[in-house]
Motif scaffolding. Structure first.
Motif, PDB file in Angstrom:
ATOM      1  N   ILE A  98       0.823  -1.212   0.000  1.00 18.22           N
ATOM      2  CA  ILE A  98       0.000   0.000   0.000  1.00 18.22           C
ATOM      3  C   ILE A  98       0.859   1.264   0.000  1.00 18.22           C
ATOM      4  O   ILE A  98       0.424   2.322  -0.455  1.00 18.22           O
ATOM      5  N   ASN A 150       2.918  -3.394   3.602  1.00 20.73           N
ATOM      6  CA  ASN A 150       1.857  -4.197   3.007  1.00 20.73           C
ATOM      7  C   ASN A 150       0.554  -4.049   3.794  1.00 20.73           C
ATOM      8  O   ASN A 150       0.557  -3.657   4.962  1.00 20.73           O
ATOM      9  N   GLU A 151      -0.526  -4.383   3.130  1.00 20.20           N
ATOM     10  CA  GLU A 151      -1.829  -4.343   3.774  1.00 20.20           C
ATOM     11  C   GLU A 151      -1.899  -5.396   4.871  1.00 20.20           C
ATOM     12  O   GLU A 151      -1.501  -6.548   4.679  1.00 20.20           O
ATOM     13  N   TYR A 161      -1.149   3.296  -2.406  1.00 20.68           N
ATOM     14  CA  TYR A 161      -2.213   2.558  -3.102  1.00 20.68           C
ATOM     15  C   TYR A 161      -2.097   2.718  -4.619  1.00 20.68           C
ATOM     16  O   TYR A 161      -3.082   2.981  -5.312  1.00 20.68           O
ATOM     17  N   LYS A 185      -6.199   4.168   6.596  1.00 23.65           N
ATOM     18  CA  LYS A 185      -5.753   2.902   6.015  1.00 23.65           C
ATOM     19  C   LYS A 185      -4.352   2.550   6.521  1.00 23.65           C
ATOM     20  O   LYS A 185      -4.006   1.380   6.652  1.00 23.65           O
ATOM     21  N   SER A 230      -3.057  -1.128   8.100  1.00 29.12           N
ATOM     22  CA  SER A 230      -1.612  -1.324   8.164  1.00 29.12           C
ATOM     23  C   SER A 230      -1.034  -0.348   9.175  1.00 29.12           C
ATOM     24  O   SER A 230      -1.541   0.759   9.340  1.00 29.12           O
TER      25      SER A 230
END
Length: 506
Positions: free
Chosen positions: A262, A288-289, A326, A428, A460
């Motif tokens: 991300i 990373n997510e 993203y 996020k 995350s």
């Protein structure tokens, strides 16, 4: 017969009808290092404020007996005259004054009613030697690091012929080396006959240094543990602090599939015009997510500067490199842009930058996202209370209501409010800078549990921490910084304290 320098008997203290201390008994032997431990809000700081005269005689019940005499301290100067000095977590130094001016501030060396500056410098050097600090007394305090400032505070206390030295979380803002130096100094002062009370949440330090340790919980004395009887162990301390056993302070989370990248930084650098140098250099990293990425390193390695450069560049650094969030190339010019994109940052300085201490819990939580509770420019008070109360419950914030002033909360609960404030924007990517600094083991466990819950829900997290155990216990991957650069990346399975320190000292 035990030789007590201090006895606090049946001490009770109320604030607006709420009991902060209830019949607390606390005894300290002459010439020992006695640790005072307990969860945030247990009453430790209140007890020390009663002792030092911040809460004057008559505002509490019970007796303070110091060197065999009942004391009635009406102000701080009364306890100082008796030989008691307290050093708080927020150091009380004048940054624009010299070292020697700070050591003797309010206690000036005078001759004929006039300050004798030459003798002040001579005596300042003597005090600096006592605390093993090799700095020029003419140096401005603002030009020194936190560790050296801490030693200047102790030198200041020694200049007043202190008999009982109280330190409130003295290593909270120090790196490993400075912390070790400070603990060694306390043992040296003990050998010189100075008695120390140390408030600390770092259990390893307590185990290492304490002759005895008293545990407070919910404003009451739970027990006093003796190192000579092998009673001061991590398991015993935790059980008495929180009233239950915590077998693993770093709660495990079920293995889950790590998602897509991300955040990507390629050759990312930040130049600080005020300092005239790069404070972040050629960073290549990704997040990373659904993972926790730890960032470790010594103080001054560039960790916070990296976080601020990601979070909208509030300090006005000159940025270079590639920033992908993203899948889109981004160039945030203000934290508001980062927040709108889905990035939140919980600062390491919750009191200075993270919270409005004079306002209540609901105002602090809603401050980051007022639009969500507003209509036609008016805040929906009921909705604000409802949302704040949801976070109060989900984050285990100990408060009578969401209308309680944040300034009156313990450090751990303030940290949870700061976390709730940023969770309200539904980020996020959440950046946590020293998320558990200065908070107790029970509150740490609760914050770690919240972090795991957020990860399970797909968020995350970037976690910056000076505590190696925390980085190792909570991270999926770890980046280690030194001299503004990333010196290495370690998977959780291969990371050790030794490997991290080896990279951090390159």
């Amino acid at each position: 017969m035990q030789n007590y320098i201090l006895e606090m008997n049946q001490i009770s203290k109320e604030f607006s009808g709420v009991k902060a201390l209830s019949d607390v008994n606390f005894k300290v032997e002459k010439g020992e290092i006695h640790c005072l431990i307990g969860e945030n809000g247990a009453g430790k700081s209140t007890l020390m404020k009663v002792l030092s005269g911040v809460h004057p005689y008559g505002t509490y019940s019970g007796d303070i007996i110091f060197e065999g005499k009942i004391q009635t301290f009406n102000k701080i100067s009364d306890s100082v005259k008796a030989g008691i000095a307290i050093i708080y977590q927020e150091l009380a130094l004048f940054p624009d004054l010299t070292v020697y001016e700070n050591i003797f501030a309010g206690n000036e060396v005078k001759r004929g009613g006039v300050i004798d500056w030459n003798q002040t410098i001579v005596q300042a050097k003597e005090m600096l030697n006592k605390v093993k600090l090799d700095v020029n007394p003419d140096t401005l305090v603002k030009d020194l690091g936190v560790g050296k400032r801490q030693l200047i505070e102790i030198a200041k206390a020694l200049s007043k012929n202190v008999k009982l030295l109280i330190l409130d979380e003295p290593t909270a803002a120090l790196n490993e080396d400075d912390s070790e130096n400070l603990l060694n100094l306390l043992q040296e002062l003990k050998s010189q006959g100075i008695t120390c009370i140390m408030i600390s949440h770092k259990l390893k330090e307590v185990i290492h240094i304490a002759d005895r340790a008293t545990v407070l919980r919910d404003g009451q004395t739970i027990c006093t543990l003796d190192s000579k009887k092998d009673e001061i162990t991590e398991a015993v301390i935790i059980k008495n602090m929180v009233g239950r056993e915590i077998n693993d302070i770093y709660p495990k989370r079920p293995e889950q599939k790590i998602g897509k990248k991300i955040l990507e930084l390629h050759n990312w650098s930040a130049y600080d015009p005020q300092l005239g140098r790069n404070i972040v250099k050629n960073i290549n990293m990704h997040v990373n997510e659904g993972e926790i990425v730890g960032i470790s390193g010594l103080m001054g390695s560039g960790r916070t500067e990296l976080a601020l450069s990601i979070f909208g560049n509030a300090k006005g650094y000159k940025l270079q490199g590639e920033f992908i969030f993203y899948g889109s190339h981004r160039a945030f010019k203000h934290p508001n842009e980062a927040i709108k994109a889905g990035i939140a940052y919980v600062t390491e300085d919750r009191k200075g930058d993270g919270l409005f201490l004079s306002q209540d819990i609901k105002n602090n939580i809603s401050a980051s996202n007022l639009k969500a509770i507003s209509q036609n420019g008016l805040i929906n008070d009921n909705e604000e209370i409802k949302i704040a109360d949801e976070y109060r419950k989900s984050l285990y914030i100990k408060a009578s209501s969401v209308e309680q002033s944040v300034g009156n909360l313990s450090g751990g609960n303030q940290q949870k409010v700061s976390l709730g404030k940023w969770l309200f924007v539904s980020p996020k990517l959440l950046i946590l800078d020293e998320p558990t600094r200065g908070i107790d083991v029970g509150a740490k466990f609760e914050i770690y549990s919240v972090m795991n819950k957020l990860i399970r829900e797909g968020m995350s997290i970037i976690m910056i921490s000076s505590e190696l155990g925390e980085v190792l216990g909570m991270s999926d991957r770890i980046y280690v910084m030194a001299q503004a650069e990333i010196k290495g990346e370690l998977a959780s399975g291969e990371a050790t304290q030794e490997k991290i320190m080896q990279l951090a000292t390159q």
